[in-house]
Design a protein around this motif. Structure first.
Motif, PDB file in Angstrom:
ATOM      1  N   SER A   7       0.842  -1.197   0.000  1.00  0.00           N
ATOM      2  CA  SER A   7       0.000   0.000   0.000  1.00  0.00           C
ATOM      3  C   SER A   7       0.876   1.245   0.000  1.00  0.00           C
ATOM      4  N   PRO A   8       0.401   2.339  -0.585  1.00  0.00           N
ATOM      5  CA  PRO A   8      -0.793   2.390  -1.419  1.00  0.00           C
ATOM      6  C   PRO A   8      -0.538   1.735  -2.777  1.00  0.00           C
ATOM      7  N   ARG A   9      -1.545   1.532  -3.551  1.00  0.00           N
ATOM      8  CA  ARG A   9      -1.357   0.979  -4.896  1.00  0.00           C
ATOM      9  C   ARG A   9      -0.906   2.076  -5.868  1.00  0.00           C
ATOM     10  N   HIS A  10      -1.351   3.282  -5.601  1.00  0.00           N
ATOM     11  CA  HIS A  10      -0.972   4.422  -6.434  1.00  0.00           C
ATOM     12  C   HIS A  10      -0.660   5.598  -5.523  1.00  0.00           C
ATOM     13  N   GLU A  11       0.360   6.350  -5.902  1.00  0.00           N
ATOM     14  CA  GLU A  11       0.727   7.530  -5.113  1.00  0.00           C
ATOM     15  C   GLU A  11       1.187   8.612  -6.071  1.00  0.00           C
ATOM     16  N   GLU A  18       7.794  13.824   1.255  1.00  0.00           N
ATOM     17  CA  GLU A  18       8.178  12.491   1.728  1.00  0.00           C
ATOM     18  C   GLU A  18       7.145  11.465   1.258  1.00  0.00           C
ATOM     19  N   VAL A  19       7.653  10.333   0.824  1.00  0.00           N
ATOM     20  CA  VAL A  19       6.790   9.245   0.366  1.00  0.00           C
ATOM     21  C   VAL A  19       7.119   7.996   1.178  1.00  0.00           C
ATOM     22  N   ARG A  85      12.506  11.863 -10.839  1.00  0.00           N
ATOM     23  CA  ARG A  85      13.157  10.658 -11.365  1.00  0.00           C
ATOM     24  C   ARG A  85      12.912   9.423 -10.499  1.00  0.00           C
ATOM     25  N   ASP A  86      12.265   9.614  -9.356  1.00  0.00           N
ATOM     26  CA  ASP A  86      11.890   8.476  -8.522  1.00  0.00           C
ATOM     27  C   ASP A  86      10.594   7.827  -9.003  1.00  0.00           C
ATOM     28  N   SER A  87       9.949   8.444  -9.958  1.00  0.00           N
ATOM     29  CA  SER A  87       8.689   7.891 -10.488  1.00  0.00           C
ATOM     30  C   SER A  87       8.952   6.510 -11.079  1.00  0.00           C
ATOM     31  N   PRO A 108       1.528  -6.573  -5.648  1.00  0.00           N
ATOM     32  CA  PRO A 108       0.974  -5.924  -6.842  1.00  0.00           C
ATOM     33  C   PRO A 108       1.702  -4.647  -7.237  1.00  0.00           C
ATOM     34  N   GLY A 109       2.541  -4.132  -6.350  1.00  0.00           N
ATOM     35  CA  GLY A 109       3.303  -2.931  -6.673  1.00  0.00           C
ATOM     36  C   GLY A 109       2.610  -1.645  -6.251  1.00  0.00           C
ATOM     37  N   THR A 110       3.433  -0.623  -6.075  1.00  0.00           N
ATOM     38  CA  THR A 110       2.952   0.742  -5.846  1.00  0.00           C
ATOM     39  C   THR A 110       3.444   1.594  -6.999  1.00  0.00           C
ATOM     40  N   ARG A 111       2.500   2.210  -7.695  1.00  0.00           N
ATOM     41  CA  ARG A 111       2.865   3.092  -8.805  1.00  0.00           C
ATOM     42  C   ARG A 111       3.041   4.505  -8.277  1.00  0.00           C
ATOM     43  N   LEU A 112       4.257   4.981  -8.289  1.00  0.00           N
ATOM     44  CA  LEU A 112       4.596   6.292  -7.744  1.00  0.00           C
ATOM     45  C   LEU A 112       4.854   7.274  -8.863  1.00  0.00           C
ATOM     46  N   LEU A 113       4.199   8.414  -8.772  1.00  0.00           N
ATOM     47  CA  LEU A 113       4.437   9.511  -9.697  1.00  0.00           C
ATOM     48  C   LEU A 113       4.803  10.737  -8.886  1.00  0.00           C
TER      49      LEU A 113
END
Lengths: 115, 111
Positions: A7-11, A18-19, A85-87, A108-113
């Motif tokens: 979690s989360p699945r998307h951020e 901070e993430v 660039r951390d996306s 399932p992964g976390t998609r970070l943008l």
């Protein structure tokens, strides 16, 4: 049995923020891995823990990245401060190591943008 | 060192066609070999594995044989379906439990 939970699945966040990414490994597994997937670099191992202890963090890109595993059922990957660039997609995986080469099971992964 | 080289994609096939995705590896020691599949928008799923030379991994109609003499682990399926459209990753696992991935091969199956 539940698989690896992330979690989360998307951020979506802004540069400088901070993430924190979270992972719950499969119950009974004693090793946990954090990977990053990007188009340019493919899948890269960032860090892995065995029995809650970091074993290999040579893949952690820089000091902005940190990972913890306070107990056998929880791990965090923190980026502070975040940069565009951390996306990427960040995957957590777990396995049960018993002296051999054991299969890693992925979340399932976390998609970070980072904007 | 350890590395995996995978056939570059994308691969586009018609339904019921035969699939081969080539994978070769370089490794020190005796790695285990894996194929993972990633469906659109999802994480990696283990497809099959082989832990020693001449082992054949199989699952869902897919097969791969661990060939030490050619350092290969090619993925095959006799008759692909639209639902097999995904990205396929070949990987090797070393004795130090480091998993090395290939770059992935995107497969699209058209009806």
């Amino acid at each position: 049995d539940a698989g690896v939970i992330q979690s989360p699945r998307h951020e979506v966040t802004e540069m400088g923020q901070e993430v924190t990414l979270r992972c719950k490994p499969i119950s009974g597994h004693n090793s946990l891995f954090w990977y990053r997937q990007t188009m340019m670099r493919g899948l890269e191992l960032l860090i892995y823990f065995n029995n809650n202890v970091p074993i290999d963090d040579s893949g952690m890109p820089e000091d902005r990245f940190s990972a913890k595993m306070p107990n056998a059922s929880f791990s965090t990957l923190k980026i502070q401060p975040s940069e565009p660039r951390d996306s990427a997609v960040y995957f957590c995986a777990s396995s049960f190591l018993a002296g051999g080469q054991e299969t890693q099971y992925f979340g399932p992964g976390t998609r970070l943008l980072v904007l | 060192g350890n590395s995996v080289t995978q056939m570059e994609g994308p691969v586009t096939l018609s339904e019921e066609a035969f699939l081969t995705i080539n994978c070769t590896y370089t490794a020190t020691g005796y790695p285990s070999l894996f194929w993972y599949v990633q469906y659109p928008g999802e994480g990696l799923q283990l497809l099959l594995k082989a832990t020693k030379a001449d082992d054949k991994g199989s699952n869902k109609g897919f097969e791969a044989t661990y060939r030490k003499e050619t350092t290969s682990f090619h993925l095959e399926k006799g008759s692909v379906q639209v639902s097999d459209s995904a990205v396929y990753f070949c990987a090797l696992l070393t004795g130090a439990n480091n998993l090395f991935f290939g770059t992935g091969t995107r497969l699209t199956v058209i009806p």
